[in-house]
Design an enzyme around this catalytic site. Structure first.
Site, PDB file in Angstrom:
ATOM      1  N   TYR A 131       4.949   2.342   2.483  1.00 45.01           N
ATOM      2  CA  TYR A 131       5.323   1.612   3.683  1.00 45.01           C
ATOM      3  C   TYR A 131       4.793   0.180   3.624  1.00 45.01           C
ATOM      4  CZ  TYR A 131       6.582   5.971   6.083  1.00 45.01           C
ATOM      5  OH  TYR A 131       7.174   7.154   6.456  1.00 45.01           O
ATOM      6  N   TYR A 137       5.564  10.628  -0.663  1.00 43.05           N
ATOM      7  CA  TYR A 137       4.271   9.965  -0.825  1.00 43.05           C
ATOM      8  C   TYR A 137       3.141  10.943  -0.530  1.00 43.05           C
ATOM      9  CZ  TYR A 137       4.706   9.423   4.285  1.00 43.05           C
ATOM     10  OH  TYR A 137       4.874   9.647   5.624  1.00 43.05           O
ATOM     11  N   ARG A 187       4.359  14.330   1.250  1.00 46.94           N
ATOM     12  CA  ARG A 187       5.379  14.374   2.279  1.00 46.94           C
ATOM     13  C   ARG A 187       6.757  14.277   1.631  1.00 46.94           C
ATOM     14  NH1 ARG A 187       6.338  13.086   7.512  1.00 46.94           N
ATOM     15  NH2 ARG A 187       7.043  15.201   7.148  1.00 46.94           N
ATOM     16  N   HIS A 193      11.781  11.084   3.831  1.00 46.34           N
ATOM     17  CA  HIS A 193      12.278  11.165   5.194  1.00 46.34           C
ATOM     18  C   HIS A 193      12.468   9.769   5.771  1.00 46.34           C
ATOM     19  CE1 HIS A 193       7.877  10.908   5.556  1.00 46.34           C
ATOM     20  NE2 HIS A 193       8.088  10.289   6.706  1.00 46.34           N
ATOM     21  N   HIS A 223      12.280   7.925   9.628  1.00 49.86           N
ATOM     22  CA  HIS A 223      11.914   8.058  11.030  1.00 49.86           C
ATOM     23  C   HIS A 223      13.031   7.475  11.902  1.00 49.86           C
ATOM     24  CE1 HIS A 223       7.626   9.046  10.224  1.00 49.86           C
ATOM     25  NE2 HIS A 223       7.820   8.292   9.160  1.00 49.86           N
TER      26      HIS A 223
END
Length: 247
Positions: A117, A156, A166, A169, A171
C-alpha cells in the site's frame, strides 16, 4: 523478545472448529479468535448513542461535480504505466429487491501488484510503484452500475500468525445519501488459495455469504490485448446482502 506466533495449521484448525460449532453468520463476527486483533478491538460495552445530524455537520460533503470520471481509472493517475496485470472490475449496487441504487458514491483502495500500500505504516519489503496510488472513486449510474480500471493487487504478509498472508483483495466503500450511511467491504478474486486460510474472510461463517465477496471472471468484460474483466455486485439489504465490515 518477539512473542511466538501461532502457525497457520493452528489458525486453520480454530477456523474449522468455529465453522463447525457456530450458527452460520452472514456478516463478519466482531469477535473471531483466529483473527487475533478482533479480540482486543471489538466492542465489549454498549455503544453510546450519537446525534446523526450533529455528526453530519463536521462530515465531508460529496457532490456530483466533485467526482471526475477519470478517478475510476487507477491506471492513468500518473505519468507512466503502473506495473502489473491490468483488470476491470464492474458491477451494480442493488437493494434487497434487486432495484438499482443510483448516484451512490463508490470508493476503492488497494495494494499494488507487489502487495504494498502507498501508506507510511506499510513496511512490507515489496517495491513501491510510482505510477500507482491505489485509490479511486465513481458514482453509480442510472442502473446502479460502477466500473473501475485498475491493477490486480498482490497478496501481502500480516502479523496475525506465523507465515500469515492476506489474499488479494480490493476495499470498497459505499456512501448512501448521508455520510453516516457508509458501508465498507472487501472484494476477493476467484480460486485464490489464500482465501480459505484468511481469518478475516473466514470470520463470515456462512459459506454462501462468504462466497458473495468473491468476484466472478467475466470474459465479456475482458478487452483483447488490454485487460481481464471481473464482475461483482453489491447488495445493500435483504437475505443476500453483501457482508460488510462492522463499524
Amino acid at each position: 523478545m518477539t512473542p511466538t506466533l501461532e502457525s497457520q495449521r493452528q489458525i486453520s484448525a480454530e477456523i474449522a472448529a468455529l465453522h463447525a460449532a457456530d450458527r452460520p453468520a452472514r456478516q463478519p463476527r466482531l469477535a473471531f479468535p483466529p483473527y487475533r486483533s478482533s479480540i482486543l478491538r471489538h466492542p465489549t460495552k454498549d455503544l453510546r448513542p450519537a446525534d446523526p445530524e450533529g455528526a453530519e455537520l463536521v462530515a465531508p460533503v460529496f457532490g456530483h461535480c466533485d467526482v471526475d470520471p477519470l478517478e475510476a481509472d487507477l491506471t492513468v493517475q500518473h505519468g507512466g504505466e503502473p506495473i502489473g496485470e491490468r483488470i476491470v472490475v464492474q458491477g451494480r449496487v442493488l437493494d434487497g429487491d434487486g432495484r438499482p441504487v443510483r448516484r451512490q458514491l463508490v470508493e476503492v483502495w488497494q495494494a499494488n501488484a507487489a502487495g504494498r500500500y502507498l501508506h507510511r505504516r506499510d513496511r512490507h519489503p515489496a517495491p513501491m510503484d510510482p505510477n500507482f496510488t491505489g485509490a479511486g472513486r465513481c458514482l453509480t449510474d442510472d442502473e446502479g452500475g460502477y466500473r473501475f480500471v485498475t491493477i490486480k493487487p498482490g497478496p501481502y504478509p500480516w502479523r496475525n500468525h506465523h507465515n500469515a498472508w492476506r489474499p488479494a483483495h480490493i476495499h470498497f466503500s459505499l456512501f448512501g445519501s448521508e455520510f453516516t450511511q457508509r458501508l465498507v467491504t472487501q472484494m476477493y478474486f476467484p480460486a485464490d488459495p489464500l482465501f480459505a486460510l484468511d481469518p478475516i474472510a473466514q470470520s463470515i461463517t456462512d459459506p454462501q455469504a462468504r462466497q458473495r465477496l468473491v468476484a466472478a471472471y467475466d470474459h465479456d468484460l475482458s478487452e483483447p490485448e488490454w485487460l481481464l474483466g471481473y464482475r461483482w455486485d453489491v447488495v445493500l439489504t435483504g437475505a443476500h446482502r453483501t457482508p460488510v465490515e462492522a463499524a
